[in-house]
Design a protein around this motif. Structure first.
Motif, PDB file in Angstrom:
ATOM      1  N   HIS A  25       0.646  -1.272  -0.091  1.00 55.01           N
ATOM      2  CA  HIS A  25       0.021   0.156  -0.165  1.00 55.01           C
ATOM      3  C   HIS A  25       1.081   1.306  -0.130  1.00 55.01           C
ATOM      4  N   ASP A  26       1.949   1.160   0.683  1.00 52.33           N
ATOM      5  CA  ASP A  26       2.759   2.366   0.723  1.00 52.33           C
ATOM      6  C   ASP A  26       3.720   2.645  -0.508  1.00 52.33           C
ATOM      7  N   GLU A  27       3.810   1.313  -1.259  1.00 52.65           N
ATOM      8  CA  GLU A  27       4.386   1.684  -2.655  1.00 52.65           C
ATOM      9  C   GLU A  27       3.581   2.032  -3.571  1.00 52.65           C
ATOM     10  N   GLY A  28       2.156   2.342  -3.451  1.00 48.31           N
ATOM     11  CA  GLY A  28       1.336   2.831  -4.146  1.00 48.31           C
ATOM     12  C   GLY A  28       0.255   1.992  -4.835  1.00 48.31           C
ATOM     13  N   PHE A  29       0.319   0.787  -4.574  1.00 47.14           N
ATOM     14  CA  PHE A  29      -0.569  -0.326  -5.209  1.00 47.14           C
ATOM     15  C   PHE A  29      -1.870  -0.162  -4.405  1.00 47.14           C
ATOM     16  N   SER A  30      -2.904  -0.338  -5.281  1.00 47.98           N
ATOM     17  CA  SER A  30      -4.549  -0.315  -4.871  1.00 47.98           C
ATOM     18  C   SER A  30      -4.666  -1.742  -4.068  1.00 47.98           C
ATOM     19  N   ASP A  31      -5.684  -1.486  -3.448  1.00 47.54           N
ATOM     20  CA  ASP A  31      -6.245  -2.744  -2.552  1.00 47.54           C
ATOM     21  C   ASP A  31      -6.284  -3.812  -3.645  1.00 47.54           C
ATOM     22  N   ALA A  32      -7.083  -3.720  -4.841  1.00 49.62           N
ATOM     23  CA  ALA A  32      -7.108  -4.792  -5.838  1.00 49.62           C
ATOM     24  C   ALA A  32      -5.914  -5.376  -6.123  1.00 49.62           C
ATOM     25  N   ALA A  33      -4.947  -4.472  -6.486  1.00 45.89           N
ATOM     26  CA  ALA A  33      -3.802  -5.005  -6.910  1.00 45.89           C
ATOM     27  C   ALA A  33      -2.909  -5.834  -5.773  1.00 45.89           C
ATOM     28  N   ILE A  34      -3.108  -5.280  -4.581  1.00 43.37           N
ATOM     29  CA  ILE A  34      -2.671  -5.988  -3.279  1.00 43.37           C
ATOM     30  C   ILE A  34      -3.117  -7.448  -3.300  1.00 43.37           C
ATOM     31  N   GLU A  35      -4.444  -7.304  -3.347  1.00 46.22           N
ATOM     32  CA  GLU A  35      -5.225  -8.729  -3.260  1.00 46.22           C
ATOM     33  C   GLU A  35      -4.616  -9.834  -4.350  1.00 46.22           C
ATOM     34  N   ALA A  36      -4.584  -9.229  -5.749  1.00 48.21           N
ATOM     35  CA  ALA A  36      -4.187  -9.996  -6.886  1.00 48.21           C
ATOM     36  C   ALA A  36      -2.692 -10.623  -6.607  1.00 48.21           C
ATOM     37  N   LEU A  37      -1.735  -9.780  -6.090  1.00 46.12           N
ATOM     38  CA  LEU A  37      -0.525  -9.818  -5.836  1.00 46.12           C
ATOM     39  C   LEU A  37      -0.307 -11.030  -4.757  1.00 46.12           C
ATOM     40  N   LEU A  38      -1.193 -11.128  -3.805  1.00 53.53           N
ATOM     41  CA  LEU A  38      -0.709 -12.181  -2.617  1.00 53.53           C
ATOM     42  C   LEU A  38      -1.623 -13.390  -3.232  1.00 53.53           C
ATOM     43  N   ALA A  39      -2.701 -13.424  -4.150  1.00 56.06           N
ATOM     44  CA  ALA A  39      -3.068 -14.495  -4.888  1.00 56.06           C
ATOM     45  C   ALA A  39      -2.096 -15.007  -5.633  1.00 56.06           C
ATOM     46  N   LEU A  40      -1.292 -14.021  -6.371  1.00 58.56           N
ATOM     47  CA  LEU A  40      -0.198 -14.499  -7.471  1.00 58.56           C
ATOM     48  C   LEU A  40       1.139 -15.366  -6.486  1.00 58.56           C
ATOM     49  N   ASP A  41       1.184 -14.652  -5.464  1.00 58.07           N
ATOM     50  CA  ASP A  41       2.077 -15.154  -4.527  1.00 58.07           C
ATOM     51  C   ASP A  41       2.092 -16.603  -4.213  1.00 58.07           C
ATOM     52  N   LEU A  42       0.729 -16.912  -3.914  1.00 61.62           N
ATOM     53  CA  LEU A  42       0.327 -18.247  -3.523  1.00 61.62           C
ATOM     54  C   LEU A  42       0.367 -19.209  -4.853  1.00 61.62           C
TER      55      LEU A  42
END
Length: 198
Positions: A25-42
């Motif tokens: 979030h501090d790096e400028g990613f939106s909530d939707a992007a953060i959720e997608a990145l965490l899903a990608l990580d899994l």
């Protein structure tokens, strides 16, 4: 203590406890992007586990006439990659040093793997005309036949993963995954501390 801090400490997800969502979030990613990145990580975690356990290569080998041990298979694949110039600027006659580099093992380990490939009839050593002390590795017809079977078996399995995908979806995935890998390579190769200056 804020509600977010409490959730971070009590969440079973180690990424949340480590503050990854807050960092993104501090790096400028939106909530939707953060959720997608965490899903990608899994998804990437599951993919790495499958690769580390050898499940994919094991399944591919079921479609071949010979079953090579993981290190021997990786050695042969490395020789084929170097010979074809895959991941390199040009195709080159493989040497044990190159095989060690591609496999990320020490030369003595690569030498033992190559010796096993030679003894099994997959590879021959040929002296270099300009320097008789140096030898290059040449795949035999047996190796080429095995690699043909291995490649076709891999693509039979690989294609199943994309059943039901449209051509456009495959093209988009290929483009985005290529961008991801390129970005990751850039991040990994950047000198330490570069990110602090941005």
């Amino acid at each position: 203590m804020s509600t977010d801090d409490t959730l971070s400490q009590t969440s079973p997800d180690p990424r949340v406890r480590a503050g990854v969502p807050d960092f993104l979030h501090d790096e400028g990613f939106s909530d939707a992007a953060i959720e997608a990145l965490l899903a990608l990580d899994l998804s990437l975690f599951q993919w790495r586990r499958m690769a580390e356990k050898g499940e994919f290569k094991g399944k591919v080998l079921e479609g071949t006439s010979e079953k090579l041990e993981p290190a021997i298979l990786q050695g042969l694949l490395s020789i084929a990659q170097i010979s074809a110039g895959l991941g390199r600027d040009v195709a080159e006659p493989p040497t044990i040093g190159m095989v060690a580099e591609v496999m990320a093992v020490d030369p003595s380990r690569a030498s033992r793997i190559v010796s096993e490939l030679v003894s099994r009839g997959y590879v021959t050593r040929q002296a270099v005309q300009e320097d008789a002390r140096k030898s290059v590795l040449v795949m035999t017809p047996k190796a080429r036949a095995f690699l043909r079977d291995f490649t076709l078996s891999k693509w039979r399995l690989f294609s199943q993963a994309f059943l039901g995908w449209s051509g456009e979806e495959i093209a988009t995935f290929s483009d985005l995954f290529g961008r991801y890998v390129s970005g990751l390579l850039t991040a990994v190769s950047a000198p330490a501390g570069d990110d602090e200056n941005n």
